[in-house]
Motif scaffolding. Structure first.
Motif, PDB file in Angstrom:
ATOM      1  N   THR A 153      85.610 -12.824  31.678  1.00 61.19           N
ATOM      2  CA  THR A 153      85.535 -11.684  32.600  1.00 61.19           C
ATOM      3  C   THR A 153      84.183 -11.696  33.297  1.00 61.19           C
ATOM      4  OG1 THR A 153      84.720 -10.260  30.825  1.00 61.19           O
ATOM      5  CG2 THR A 153      87.097 -10.270  31.214  1.00 61.19           C
ATOM      6  N   GLN A 154      84.135 -11.030  34.427  1.00 60.67           N
ATOM      7  CA  GLN A 154      82.892 -10.992  35.200  1.00 60.67           C
ATOM      8  C   GLN A 154      81.941  -9.955  34.621  1.00 60.67           C
ATOM      9  OE1 GLN A 154      83.202  -9.842  39.331  1.00 60.67           O
ATOM     10  NE2 GLN A 154      81.571 -11.235  39.920  1.00 60.67           N
ATOM     11  N   LEU A 155      80.688 -10.366  34.414  1.00 63.06           N
ATOM     12  CA  LEU A 155      79.678  -9.476  33.868  1.00 63.06           C
ATOM     13  C   LEU A 155      79.057  -8.664  34.996  1.00 63.06           C
ATOM     14  CD1 LEU A 155      77.903  -8.577  31.448  1.00 63.06           C
ATOM     15  CD2 LEU A 155      76.319 -10.402  32.082  1.00 63.06           C
ATOM     16  N   SER A 156      78.988  -7.365  34.799  1.00 62.26           N
ATOM     17  CA  SER A 156      78.360  -6.481  35.774  1.00 62.26           C
ATOM     18  C   SER A 156      77.046  -5.963  35.210  1.00 62.26           C
ATOM     19  CB  SER A 156      79.276  -5.305  36.107  1.00 62.26           C
ATOM     20  OG  SER A 156      79.546  -4.547  34.942  1.00 62.26           O
ATOM     21  N   GLY A 157      76.029  -5.910  36.047  1.00 64.32           N
ATOM     22  CA  GLY A 157      74.729  -5.440  35.595  1.00 64.32           C
ATOM     23  C   GLY A 157      73.784  -6.587  35.285  1.00 64.32           C
ATOM     24  N   THR A 158      72.735  -6.281  34.551  1.00 69.21           N
ATOM     25  CA  THR A 158      71.701  -7.259  34.216  1.00 69.21           C
ATOM     26  C   THR A 158      72.191  -8.186  33.118  1.00 69.21           C
ATOM     27  OG1 THR A 158      70.021  -5.613  34.777  1.00 69.21           O
ATOM     28  CG2 THR A 158      69.291  -7.544  33.556  1.00 69.21           C
ATOM     29  N   VAL A 159      71.903  -9.476  33.279  1.00 64.30           N
ATOM     30  CA  VAL A 159      72.288 -10.473  32.280  1.00 64.30           C
ATOM     31  C   VAL A 159      71.266 -10.446  31.152  1.00 64.30           C
ATOM     32  CG1 VAL A 159      72.787 -12.902  31.881  1.00 64.30           C
ATOM     33  CG2 VAL A 159      73.290 -11.876  34.102  1.00 64.30           C
ATOM     34  N   LEU A 160      71.737 -10.207  29.931  1.00 64.19           N
ATOM     35  CA  LEU A 160      70.879 -10.094  28.750  1.00 64.19           C
ATOM     36  C   LEU A 160      69.707  -9.160  29.018  1.00 64.19           C
ATOM     37  CD1 LEU A 160      70.716 -13.782  27.394  1.00 64.19           C
ATOM     38  CD2 LEU A 160      72.176 -11.918  26.637  1.00 64.19           C
ATOM     39  N   PRO A 161      69.948  -7.869  29.159  1.00 65.90           N
ATOM     40  CA  PRO A 161      68.851  -6.933  29.449  1.00 65.90           C
ATOM     41  C   PRO A 161      67.876  -6.828  28.289  1.00 65.90           C
ATOM     42  CG  PRO A 161      70.856  -5.742  28.938  1.00 65.90           C
ATOM     43  CD  PRO A 161      71.248  -7.187  29.018  1.00 65.90           C
ATOM     44  N   LEU A 162      66.674  -6.354  28.603  1.00 69.89           N
ATOM     45  CA  LEU A 162      65.656  -6.190  27.571  1.00 69.89           C
ATOM     46  C   LEU A 162      66.047  -5.041  26.645  1.00 69.89           C
ATOM     47  CD1 LEU A 162      62.291  -6.588  29.527  1.00 69.89           C
ATOM     48  CD2 LEU A 162      63.299  -8.177  27.914  1.00 69.89           C
ATOM     49  N   SER A 163      65.869  -5.256  25.366  1.00 63.75           N
ATOM     50  CA  SER A 163      66.143  -4.222  24.374  1.00 63.75           C
ATOM     51  C   SER A 163      64.842  -3.524  24.028  1.00 63.75           C
ATOM     52  CB  SER A 163      66.772  -4.832  23.119  1.00 63.75           C
ATOM     53  OG  SER A 163      65.905  -5.802  22.562  1.00 63.75           O
ATOM     54  N   GLN A 164      64.731  -2.285  24.457  1.00 66.20           N
ATOM     55  CA  GLN A 164      63.522  -1.519  24.181  1.00 66.20           C
ATOM     56  C   GLN A 164      63.583  -0.963  22.758  1.00 66.20           C
ATOM     57  OE1 GLN A 164      61.028  -1.515  26.150  1.00 66.20           O
ATOM     58  NE2 GLN A 164      61.982  -2.349  27.985  1.00 66.20           N
ATOM     59  N   PRO A 165      62.493  -1.088  21.989  1.00 66.87           N
ATOM     60  CA  PRO A 165      62.505  -0.550  20.624  1.00 66.87           C
ATOM     61  C   PRO A 165      62.603   0.967  20.627  1.00 66.87           C
ATOM     62  CG  PRO A 165      60.287  -1.256  21.238  1.00 66.87           C
ATOM     63  CD  PRO A 165      61.209  -1.718  22.337  1.00 66.87           C
ATOM     64  N   ALA A 166      63.416   1.486  19.726  1.00 60.12           N
ATOM     65  CA  ALA A 166      63.601   2.934  19.634  1.00 60.12           C
ATOM     66  C   ALA A 166      62.361   3.588  19.036  1.00 60.12           C
ATOM     67  CB  ALA A 166      64.825   3.256  18.777  1.00 60.12           C
ATOM     68  N   LYS A 167      61.923   4.666  19.663  1.00 61.77           N
ATOM     69  CA  LYS A 167      60.756   5.395  19.178  1.00 61.77           C
ATOM     70  C   LYS A 167      61.198   6.394  18.114  1.00 61.77           C
ATOM     71  CE  LYS A 167      58.313   4.962  23.580  1.00 61.77           C
ATOM     72  NZ  LYS A 167      57.656   5.694  24.696  1.00 61.77           N
ATOM     73  N   GLU A 168      60.857   6.102  16.876  1.00 62.53           N
ATOM     74  CA  GLU A 168      61.246   6.960  15.769  1.00 62.53           C
ATOM     75  C   GLU A 168      60.034   7.741  15.261  1.00 62.53           C
ATOM     76  OE1 GLU A 168      63.009   4.575  12.804  1.00 62.53           O
ATOM     77  OE2 GLU A 168      64.731   3.948  14.045  1.00 62.53           O
ATOM     78  N   ILE A 169      60.295   8.966  14.840  1.00 63.36           N
ATOM     79  CA  ILE A 169      59.236   9.825  14.307  1.00 63.36           C
ATOM     80  C   ILE A 169      59.179   9.637  12.800  1.00 63.36           C
ATOM     81  CG2 ILE A 169      58.412  12.191  14.091  1.00 63.36           C
ATOM     82  CD1 ILE A 169      59.940  12.863  16.625  1.00 63.36           C
ATOM     83  N   GLU A 170      57.997   9.324  12.307  1.00 56.38           N
ATOM     84  CA  GLU A 170      57.824   9.132  10.869  1.00 56.38           C
ATOM     85  C   GLU A 170      57.476  10.464  10.224  1.00 56.38           C
ATOM     86  OE1 GLU A 170      55.079   6.538   7.732  1.00 56.38           O
ATOM     87  OE2 GLU A 170      54.878   6.248   9.911  1.00 56.38           O
ATOM     88  N   MET A 171      58.290  10.877   9.280  1.00 60.68           N
ATOM     89  CA  MET A 171      58.086  12.145   8.587  1.00 60.68           C
ATOM     90  C   MET A 171      57.284  11.913   7.313  1.00 60.68           C
ATOM     91  SD  MET A 171      59.676  13.984  10.754  1.00 60.68           S
ATOM     92  CE  MET A 171      59.702  15.570   9.930  1.00 60.68           C
TER      93      MET A 171
END
Length: 210
Positions: A153-171
């Motif tokens: 199938t045809q891919l729409s959007g950016t090819v292999l986009p950058l994965s931004q790290p999730a900002k988690e709050i440390e308790m």
């Protein structure tokens, strides 16, 4: 330097004038902005249907932003270097035919970025579906099978986009040690100690000479 008591020149020229032999006569307007947006969208859709099932965009490398302020951030660059293409086991001529951007001017300055982009190329090759040059001919070495071609199938959007790290709050629990810590006082004392450190060293050296 401006002479005399004149008004300080602070003119903002935002209008784009149409030049002619008699000087600027009319202001250049952008009344076709909405229609241009629509025509660009239709052109993208027409190109996507024309090159299907190839993706509309090409694979871009991961590069670091320029200057020391933003060098820790990463973004998608213009194209892969010749060294990265060679390390991935491809040639620049072949890479351009399978949807990989190549930039012959860019160079690698660190082994980390080289290895990261090589792994990006290998991950792209693992997901790549290469159609035979002649659809009715038998697949050659490196071509996908007939079942894979049908399921592609045809891919729409950016090819292999950058994965931004999730900002988690440390308790964490607030202990008595954290409550008793005086941050402002500690910083003020450290700043004063740094300020008088040179005077103390000079005084010790003077006593040694005496």
């Amino acid at each position: 330097m401006v002479k005399h008591n004149n008004v300080i020149p602070n003119i903002h020229f935002h209008k784009k004038h149409i030049g002619s032999s008699r000087g600027p006569l009319k202001a250049r307007l952008a009344l076709d902005q909405a229609s241009k947006k629509k025509s660009r969208r239709l052109a993208r859709a027409a190109r996507a249907s024309r090159i299907a099932p190839r993706p509309l965009k090409t694979l871009k490398p991961i590069v670091h932003c320029p200057t020391q302020k933003y060098s820790a951030k990463t973004r998608l660059g213009r194209g892969f270097t010749l060294q990265e293409i060679k390390a991935a086991g491809m040639t620049p001529k072949y890479a351009r035919t399978v949807g990989i951007s190549v930039d012959h001017r860019r160079t690698n300055r660190s082994a980390e970025s080289l290895n990261a982009n090589v792994e990006r190329l290998k991950a792209y090759q693992a997901k790549l579906v290469v159609f035979p040059r002649k659809r009715l001919s038998a697949p050659k070495n490196g071509d996908a099978s007939a079942e894979e071609c049908k399921a592609a199938t045809q891919l729409s959007g950016t090819v292999l986009p950058l994965s931004q790290p999730a900002k988690e709050i440390e308790m964490a629990e607030v202990t008595d040690e954290l409550k008793s810590f005086k941050a402002f006082t500690t910083m003020r004392v450290a700043r004063k100690e740094t300020k008088v450190d040179g005077h103390r060293i000079a005084a010790v050296n003077a006593k040694k000479k005496d």
